[in-house]
Design a protein around this motif. Structure first.
Motif, PDB file in Angstrom:
ATOM      1  N   ASP A   1      22.522  17.044  26.475  1.00 49.59           N
ATOM      2  CA  ASP A   1      21.923  17.079  25.601  1.00 49.59           C
ATOM      3  C   ASP A   1      21.152  15.833  24.239  1.00 49.59           C
ATOM      4  O   ASP A   1      21.956  14.513  24.810  1.00 49.59           O
ATOM      5  CB  ASP A   1      21.796  18.159  24.455  1.00 49.59           C
ATOM      6  CG  ASP A   1      22.670  18.488  24.192  1.00 49.59           C
ATOM      7  OD1 ASP A   1      23.405  17.405  23.752  1.00 49.59           O
ATOM      8  OD2 ASP A   1      24.084  19.510  24.175  1.00 49.59           O
ATOM      9  N   GLU A   2      20.465  16.168  23.704  1.00 48.60           N
ATOM     10  CA  GLU A   2      19.833  14.497  22.586  1.00 48.60           C
ATOM     11  C   GLU A   2      21.673  14.549  21.669  1.00 48.60           C
ATOM     12  O   GLU A   2      21.710  13.667  21.955  1.00 48.60           O
ATOM     13  CB  GLU A   2      19.666  15.060  21.871  1.00 48.60           C
ATOM     14  CG  GLU A   2      18.997  13.618  20.167  1.00 48.60           C
ATOM     15  CD  GLU A   2      17.305  13.877  20.141  1.00 48.60           C
ATOM     16  OE1 GLU A   2      17.493  13.456  18.902  1.00 48.60           O
ATOM     17  OE2 GLU A   2      16.932  15.228  20.557  1.00 48.60           O
ATOM     18  N   ALA A   3      23.141  15.711  21.326  1.00 45.70           N
ATOM     19  CA  ALA A   3      23.576  15.674  20.327  1.00 45.70           C
ATOM     20  C   ALA A   3      24.666  14.683  21.200  1.00 45.70           C
ATOM     21  O   ALA A   3      25.299  13.708  20.566  1.00 45.70           O
ATOM     22  CB  ALA A   3      24.502  16.520  20.303  1.00 45.70           C
ATOM     23  N   LEU A   4      25.164  15.221  22.538  1.00 49.23           N
ATOM     24  CA  LEU A   4      25.423  13.899  23.765  1.00 49.23           C
ATOM     25  C   LEU A   4      25.309  12.972  23.717  1.00 49.23           C
ATOM     26  O   LEU A   4      25.822  11.489  23.993  1.00 49.23           O
ATOM     27  CB  LEU A   4      25.794  14.930  24.527  1.00 49.23           C
ATOM     28  CG  LEU A   4      26.366  15.239  25.204  1.00 49.23           C
ATOM     29  CD1 LEU A   4      26.906  16.625  25.999  1.00 49.23           C
ATOM     30  CD2 LEU A   4      28.120  15.630  24.450  1.00 49.23           C
ATOM     31  N   ALA A   5      23.690  12.722  23.811  1.00 50.13           N
ATOM     32  CA  ALA A   5      23.077  11.317  24.481  1.00 50.13           C
ATOM     33  C   ALA A   5      23.329  10.206  23.321  1.00 50.13           C
ATOM     34  O   ALA A   5      23.957   9.505  22.810  1.00 50.13           O
ATOM     35  CB  ALA A   5      21.646  11.092  24.184  1.00 50.13           C
ATOM     36  N   ARG A   6      23.311  10.601  21.820  1.00 52.27           N
ATOM     37  CA  ARG A   6      23.214  10.241  20.867  1.00 52.27           C
ATOM     38  C   ARG A   6      25.166   9.516  20.543  1.00 52.27           C
ATOM     39  O   ARG A   6      25.694   8.387  20.371  1.00 52.27           O
ATOM     40  CB  ARG A   6      23.504  10.590  19.714  1.00 52.27           C
ATOM     41  CG  ARG A   6      22.028  10.883  19.071  1.00 52.27           C
ATOM     42  CD  ARG A   6      21.357  11.316  17.914  1.00 52.27           C
ATOM     43  NE  ARG A   6      20.254  11.414  17.864  1.00 52.27           N
ATOM     44  CZ  ARG A   6      19.326  10.619  17.261  1.00 52.27           C
ATOM     45  NH1 ARG A   6      19.610   8.880  17.344  1.00 52.27           N
ATOM     46  NH2 ARG A   6      17.530  10.793  17.594  1.00 52.27           N
TER      47      ARG A   6
END
Length: 263
Positions: free
Chosen positions: A218-223
């Motif tokens: 997800d985006e949070a992990l990608a960041r």
């Protein structure tokens, strides 16, 4: 001329082979012989360094003969022995090690191995400098942040990638690293990057490629990956462990085969 004088077979074998591989002119002598008149530097082992106190001496590690040869060649050329490491950042950074103006080593390794290679090449070198290109922002920022106890300069890498002719495929990143090493940059000790949406999507796409089940993080992990806090594999493991992985996989599989997601 380089002179090899040692009673250590491993040092002798490693240094002589390294010198021959580089086409270097050298000679060997016994420990009790006089140095030739043209001797510029002596390569020997740690037990016999004192025997050549009046000469320019390089002590060779039997496990790393290349480093001794690099230093001996720098002494012969009068380059001052300064080590400059150029890095063209990316998923597989190109790394070039220069002693003075001479390229003495080149590597292309996965990003996860790059810091170890750079720190190994910089260790024990007099006043080493690491010059990192400012392209591939996320990978470059991770290298800047992870490198410790070494001077790091951020270099404008515009125009450093050369034209590659027929038969030179795969050499571009290493040759760019050589050019980066020859450019002065801005001294930095950290580089904080706010990833763009496009960079976040690239990380998600890479995580899907690495996943065994076509699963994207997800985006949070990608960041967190973009910030260098996690590798993609670590992010995939965390995504799997927090219970969201199977749901994401199922949803993506439904989209992939054209069916509607199950409710």
């Amino acid at each position: 001329m380089i002179v090899v004088a040692t009673a250590d077979f491993e040092v002798y074998h490693g240094v002589v082979n390294e010198l021959r591989d580089r086409g270097t002119t050298f000679t060997t002598i016994e420990l009790d012989e006089e140095l030739p008149d043209r001797a510029a530097v002596v390569i020997t082992d740690g037990d016999n360094a004192d025997a050549f106190a009046n000469a320019t001496t390089v002590v060779a590690d039997p496990d790393d003969p290349r480093r001794a040869v690099d230093r001996a060649l720098a002494a012969v050329r009068g380059d001052g022995g300064r080590t400059i490491i150029g890095v063209d950042p990316g998923r597989k950074p190109g790394i070039a090690v220069l002693t003075g103006e001479t390229v003495v080593a080149a590597f292309q390794v996965p990003l996860s191995d790059a810091v170890d290679v750079i720190e190994r090449e910089a260790s024990d070198a007099p006043s080493p400098v690491v010059r990192i290109g400012d392209g591939s922002r996320l990978e470059g920022a991770k290298l800047v942040t992870d490198l410790e106890d070494v001077r790091v300069e951020l270099v404008d890498e515009t125009g450093t990638t050369p034209y590659l002719g027929t038969g030179s495929r795969g050499m571009g990143d290493v040759l760019a690293a050589v050019n980066i090493a020859r450019l002065e940059g801005e001294v930095v000790d950290a580089r904080k990057i706010e990833p763009t949406e496009g960079e976040i999507q690239v990380i998600k796409d890479r995580s899907r490629e690495r996943s065994d089940h076509n699963r994207a993080i997800d985006e949070a992990l990608a960041r967190r990956v973009a910030a260098g806090e996690l590798t993609i594999d670590e992010a995939l493991a965390e995504h799997r462990n927090d219970g969201t992985g199977s749901e994401t996989e199922s949803h993506e599989t439904d989209e992939a085969d054209g069916s509607e997601p199950s409710s």
